[in-house]
Design an enzyme around this catalytic site. Structure first.
Site, PDB file in Angstrom:
ATOM      1  N   HIS A 217       0.363  -3.124  18.324  1.00 13.71           N
ATOM      2  CA  HIS A 217      -0.071  -4.377  17.718  1.00 13.71           C
ATOM      3  C   HIS A 217       0.309  -4.451  16.238  1.00 13.71           C
ATOM      4  O   HIS A 217       0.397  -3.449  15.550  1.00 13.71           O
ATOM      5  CB  HIS A 217      -1.580  -4.586  17.903  1.00 13.71           C
ATOM      6  CG  HIS A 217      -2.441  -3.488  17.366  1.00 13.71           C
ATOM      7  ND1 HIS A 217      -3.799  -3.478  17.486  1.00 13.71           N
ATOM      8  CD2 HIS A 217      -2.133  -2.338  16.686  1.00 13.71           C
ATOM      9  CE1 HIS A 217      -4.298  -2.406  16.915  1.00 13.71           C
ATOM     10  NE2 HIS A 217      -3.312  -1.699  16.425  1.00 13.71           N
TER      11      HIS A 217
ATOM     12  N   PHE B  60      -9.623   0.739  18.150  1.00 16.72           N
ATOM     13  CA  PHE B  60     -11.044   1.062  18.318  1.00 16.72           C
ATOM     14  C   PHE B  60     -11.567   1.729  17.039  1.00 16.72           C
ATOM     15  O   PHE B  60     -10.809   2.266  16.245  1.00 16.72           O
ATOM     16  CB  PHE B  60     -11.248   2.023  19.503  1.00 16.72           C
ATOM     17  CG  PHE B  60     -10.782   1.474  20.819  1.00 16.72           C
ATOM     18  CD1 PHE B  60     -11.647   0.748  21.636  1.00 16.72           C
ATOM     19  CD2 PHE B  60      -9.481   1.665  21.237  1.00 16.72           C
ATOM     20  CE1 PHE B  60     -11.213   0.236  22.838  1.00 16.72           C
ATOM     21  CE2 PHE B  60      -9.027   1.157  22.443  1.00 16.72           C
ATOM     22  CZ  PHE B  60      -9.905   0.434  23.244  1.00 16.72           C
TER      23      PHE B  60
END
Length: 305
Positions: free
Chosen positions: A228, A173
């Site tokens: 990730h 984010f």
């Protein structure tokens, strides 16, 4: 007829078909509710042609022998009320008609193989597992109970234990000009290479700017989080409750003790061993044994420094 319908209401899993049994086209079939094959005759009313085949974009030319499947749809005004999902007879699981499944694969009842998946020879998929769209499973791979796979490729001879989640979005984010939290796109895949074993309830995120990769012969314990864009080399050992933040690169033959934490964008060279509860805050460029917070190299007893 009323007594027959009353008996059906006591079978929760079949209550949804009571209205179909009332229709003219199926009333004649409900003659003896004690017959063991009657319910399956009603639900799986049409066997598919033994000559039909289907292919997947992921695995061109792979043949699905639909003689292994029974059509689980009712023909209702030309509409398909189960959205092209069928029952795989080798285990009783559910699969989409566009999936490519080797005839030797076992899909246990309660498992679901979604559209355009490729499932290799001798795979075993346990009950409750969800194989999401476009997932690929190599041959002789075992998928445990309640595993969730999406946006990923699993190699040959892998073992994925119960509750594992692979291919979900990574935790990415940023704050925009108005101070709002905005999600970064997570659009790539997770790739698990051959002979990898992943312990129960471990999570491996998909990539955002590069694929997340777990190298061949690597073994991962229970309750591990791999973020990730992480790339892990071959033949690594990762113990329970390890947390690897995003975009970390780990070499070959690395051992991470229990509850090791690695911060984001760190690079670790091959043949490093980290003691339990260590925290890696910067790159490790020299093989050896490390431990502590922050992790430092352990010197040999005969060292002069």
């Amino acid at each position: 007829m009323a007594s027959h319908l009353k008996r059906l209401t006591y079978i929760p899993t079949l209550s949804s078909i009571s209205t179909l049994i009332c229709s003219k086209s199926y009333t004649s079939k409900v003659k003896n509710l004690l017959a063991p094959t009657l319910i399956s005759t009603i639900i799986y009313s049409k066997c598919m042609s033994t000559n039909q085949t289907t292919t997947s974009n992921n695995s061109p030319g792979t043949t699905v022998h639909l003689k292994c499947a029974l059509d689980s749809n009712f023909e209702n005004g030309g509409e398909n009320d189960r959205q092209d999902y069928y029952r795989w007879s080798n285990g009783g699981g559910t699969f989409h008609k566009s999936a490519s499944i080797d005839p030797s694969a076992f899909v246990e009842v309660g498992a679901v193989v979604h559209s355009e998946c490729a499932v290799g020879a001798d795979c075993h998929i346990d009950s409750g597992a969800i194989i999401g769209p476009t997932v690929t499973l190599g041959h002789s791979t075992k998928i445990g109970y309640n595993v969730a796979l999406a946006n990923c490729m699993i190699g040959d001879f892998c073992v994925i234990h119960s509750g594992v989640c692979i291919g979900q979005d990574g935790f990415g984010f940023y704050v925009d000009e108005q101070g709002n939290m905005v999600k970064k796109p997570q659009i790539l895949k997770a790739r698990i290479e051959n002979h990898v074993e992943i312990g129960a309830n471990t999570c491996i995120d998909r990539g955002s700017w590069r694929d997340t990769v777990v190298g061949e012969h690597t073994k991962i314990d229970n309750l591990v989080q791999i973020g990730h864009n992480v790339v892990i080399g071959r033949s690594c050992l990762i113990c329970g409750q390890v947390g690897v933040a995003g975009s970390v690169t780990i070499g070959d033959y690395v051992t991470l003790g229990g509850r090791v934490g690695i911060r984001d964008h760190v690079n670790i060279v091959s043949k490093v061993r980290l003691a339990a509860n260590s925290c890696v805050t910067k790159d490790i460029s020299e093989p050896g044994d490390y431990g502590g917070f922050p992790a430092l190299m352990w010197l040999n007893a005969d060292s002069n420094t």
